[in-house]
Motif scaffolding. Structure first.
Motif, mmCIF file in Angstrom:
data_model
loop_
_atom_site.group_PDB
_atom_site.id
_atom_site.type_symbol
_atom_site.label_atom_id
_atom_site.label_comp_id
_atom_site.label_asym_id
_atom_site.label_seq_id
_atom_site.Cartn_x
_atom_site.Cartn_y
_atom_site.Cartn_z
ATOM 1 N N ASP A 1 82.551 37.204 115.222
ATOM 2 C CA ASP A 1 81.286 36.664 115.734
ATOM 3 C C ASP A 1 80.095 37.511 115.282
ATOM 4 N N SER A 2 78.919 37.033 115.642
ATOM 5 C CA SER A 2 77.676 37.734 115.319
ATOM 6 C C SER A 2 76.874 38.027 116.579
ATOM 7 N N LEU A 3 76.074 39.071 116.496
ATOM 8 C CA LEU A 3 75.107 39.406 117.534
ATOM 9 C C LEU A 3 73.856 39.930 116.858
ATOM 10 N N ARG A 4 72.715 39.745 117.509
ATOM 11 C CA ARG A 4 71.497 40.363 117.025
ATOM 12 C C ARG A 4 70.927 41.232 118.136
ATOM 13 N N LEU A 5 70.864 42.504 117.864
ATOM 14 C CA LEU A 5 70.257 43.435 118.814
ATOM 15 C C LEU A 5 68.765 43.551 118.530
ATOM 16 N N VAL B 1 81.837 39.641 122.652
ATOM 17 C CA VAL B 1 82.084 38.611 121.653
ATOM 18 C C VAL B 1 83.489 38.788 121.082
ATOM 19 N N GLN C 1 70.970 42.893 112.966
ATOM 20 C CA GLN C 1 71.811 41.708 112.867
ATOM 21 C C GLN C 1 73.212 42.159 112.527
ATOM 22 N N GLY D 1 70.325 42.309 123.718
ATOM 23 C CA GLY D 1 71.103 41.490 122.807
ATOM 24 C C GLY D 1 72.581 41.806 122.751
ATOM 25 N N GLY D 2 73.005 42.833 123.450
ATOM 26 C CA GLY D 2 74.422 43.159 123.456
ATOM 27 C C GLY D 2 75.216 42.146 124.262
ATOM 28 N N GLY D 3 76.538 42.279 124.184
ATOM 29 C CA GLY D 3 77.389 41.376 124.942
ATOM 30 C C GLY D 3 78.838 41.488 124.537
ATOM 31 N N VAL E 1 77.940 46.663 123.319
ATOM 32 C CA VAL E 1 78.547 45.649 122.462
ATOM 33 C C VAL E 1 80.056 45.807 122.563
ATOM 34 N N ASP F 1 76.983 40.884 111.811
ATOM 35 C CA ASP F 1 77.863 39.771 111.473
ATOM 36 C C ASP F 1 79.285 40.276 111.260
#
Length: 125
Positions: A16-20, A12, A81, A8-10, A121, A83
């Motif tokens: 922004d939001s990410l969910r690992l 951004v 999560q 789920g990393g990346g 991330v 945010d």
């Protein structure tokens, strides 16, 4: 033998939001406390958030109100999560399991004895 695999990393942008996700295999982790840690280049690995087997949660001050940890025991998976991401959240994020602390969420990495390989991330400004 439990194995943990993060995803789920990346890359951004700030805000922004990410969910690992942290998927466990080998045996159930439903009775283990689980934690997320992160490590930025040149810095120590630090606690981000943790969840006990009863789903009591605790997070470091800098992520409170922005990050939420949860677990789905049916899927043997723990989530983070994230945010309102900030550039200072940039790090390699690791999932970890503690087979000894039970219903206590420890902030200390040495209380966690099973680790995943992590997911990167990166938050740009």
């Amino acid at each position: 033998q439990v194995q943990l695999v993060e995803s789920g990393g990346g890359l951004v942008q700030a805000g922004d939001s990410l969910r690992l996700s942290c998927a466990a295999s080998g045996r159930t982790v439903s009775r283990y406390a689980m934690g997320w840690f992160r490590q930025a280049p040149g810095k120590e690995r630090e606690f981000v958030a943790g969840i006990s087997w009863r789903s009591n949660t605790y997070g470091r001050d800098s992520v409170k109100g922005r990050f939420t940890i949860s677990r789905d025991n049916a899927k043997n998976t723990v989530y983070l999560q994230m945010d309102s991401l900030k550039p200072e959240d940039t790090a390699h994020y690791y999932c970890a399991a503690s087979t000894t602390t039970g219903d206590i969420v420890s902030m200390f990495r040495y209380d966690y004895d099973i680790w995943g390989q992590g997911t990167q991330v990166t938050v740009s400004s």
